[in-house]
Design an enzyme around this catalytic site. Structure first.
Site, mmCIF file in Angstrom:
data_model
loop_
_atom_site.group_PDB
_atom_site.id
_atom_site.type_symbol
_atom_site.label_atom_id
_atom_site.label_comp_id
_atom_site.label_asym_id
_atom_site.label_seq_id
_atom_site.Cartn_x
_atom_site.Cartn_y
_atom_site.Cartn_z
ATOM 1 C CB SER A 48 -0.816 0.096 1.293
ATOM 2 O OG SER A 48 -0.375 0.048 2.356
ATOM 3 C CB CYS A 49 3.936 2.348 1.423
ATOM 4 S SG CYS A 49 5.552 1.367 0.681
ATOM 5 N N GLY A 50 3.808 3.992 -1.127
ATOM 6 C CA GLY A 50 4.352 4.555 -2.245
ATOM 7 C C GLY A 50 4.896 5.976 -1.797
#
Length: 282
Positions: free
Chosen positions: A114-116
């Site tokens: 989910s991270c970016g």
């Protein structure tokens, strides 16, 4: 490689009845991406299409722009202390003369499903490193009725999701609604990277006549990946983030959210949506 799914024993409780049975789960393993032999990033992904994932990731990082920039991608043998190959480390070799942008190769980035990237610095980086402006000529025009039909087409193509219920998906459609490609992964960003990487490997970038549909929400990172691949339309079945809308507005990306049945919200680039004029009042 037979590693997309795995079996685990579970205790099943249904209406008070208890039983023990095996369950099929989506596999999740780390993938280390190296660039010209130097560690660059580690992402958690569903095994499969690893070379495409790495190539797509490097498109979004501004390293690769086309098939000609890529010399080779290989799995790294001897990735463990005993010298065995885990098929969890890939090395991307760029073609001679490819200029590597300043992406801090020693950063050892770790990304989850989910991270970016986030923040104004990333927004500036996208604006300055995007290889192709979103200038589809003639402009892509997509009707709401066609958009409304795409989530069901995506869902019907999710073969592994049917067995596990635990995967995101991303798909490329033509402006006529033809399904061009679909990939599944535990991470939405990985699924998109696999699509973009496959397009790069087959010499199809930029994807200037394509629509990208993603399950779940539309984050800034996904909007960034669409822009970097030259995709003019991004649609999501859930909500976009504020930064994704900002990026879409700045770059000319058409961003559609909450695409559910005949309902949808167009957050940016509404000129590509072929809507009927409202009926005159009176």
């Amino acid at each position: 490689m037979g590693r997309v799914t795995e079996r685990r024993k579970v205790l099943r409780i249904r209406d008070g009845a208890v039983s023990s049975r095996p369950d099929t789960l989506v596999a999740e393993e780390p993938l280390e991406i190296r660039l010209n032999g130097k560690p660059l990033a580690i992402t958690m992904r569903t095994p499969g299409d690893d070379f495409a994932l790495a190539a797509g990731f490097l498109v979004s990082e501004g390293v690769l722009a086309g098939q000609q920039d890529l010399r080779n991608i290989v799995y790294c043998a001897g990735a463990t202390a005993d010298g065995s190959n885990t098929y969890n480390v890939v090395d991307v070799q760029t073609a001679p003369g490819v200029v590597i942008p300043d992406i801090t190769l020693e950063r050892n980035v770790y990304t989850t499903s989910s991270c970016g990237l986030c923040g104004k610095a990333s927004l500036d980086a996208v604006r300055t490193t995007a290889r192709w402006p979103l200038a589809d000529t003639p402009p892509v025009r997509i009707g709401p009725e066609l958009l409304a039909a795409l989530p069901d087409r995506l869902r019907a193509a999710q073969r592994v999701f049917d067995r596990t219920g635990g995967l995101h998906a991303a798909a490329l459609f033509s402006e006529e609604g033809e399904l061009l490609d679909v990939r599944e992964d535990v991470g939405r960003h990985n699924a998109v990277d696999k699509l973009v990487g496959r397009a790069l490997q087959s010499g199809r970038l930029p994807l200037s006549r394509a629509l990208l549909l993603v399950s779940g929400r539309a984050s800034f990172e996904l909007a960034q990946k669409a822009v970097m691949a030259g995709i003019p339309v991004l649609a999501a079945v859930s909500a976009p983030s504020s930064l994704a809308v900002d990026l879409a507005a700045e770059t000319g990306l058409t961003l559609v959210g909450f695409l559910r049945g005949a309902s949808m919200n167009v957050y940016a680039g509404e000129g590509r949506i072929a809507v009927r004029a409202p009926a005159a009042q009176g």
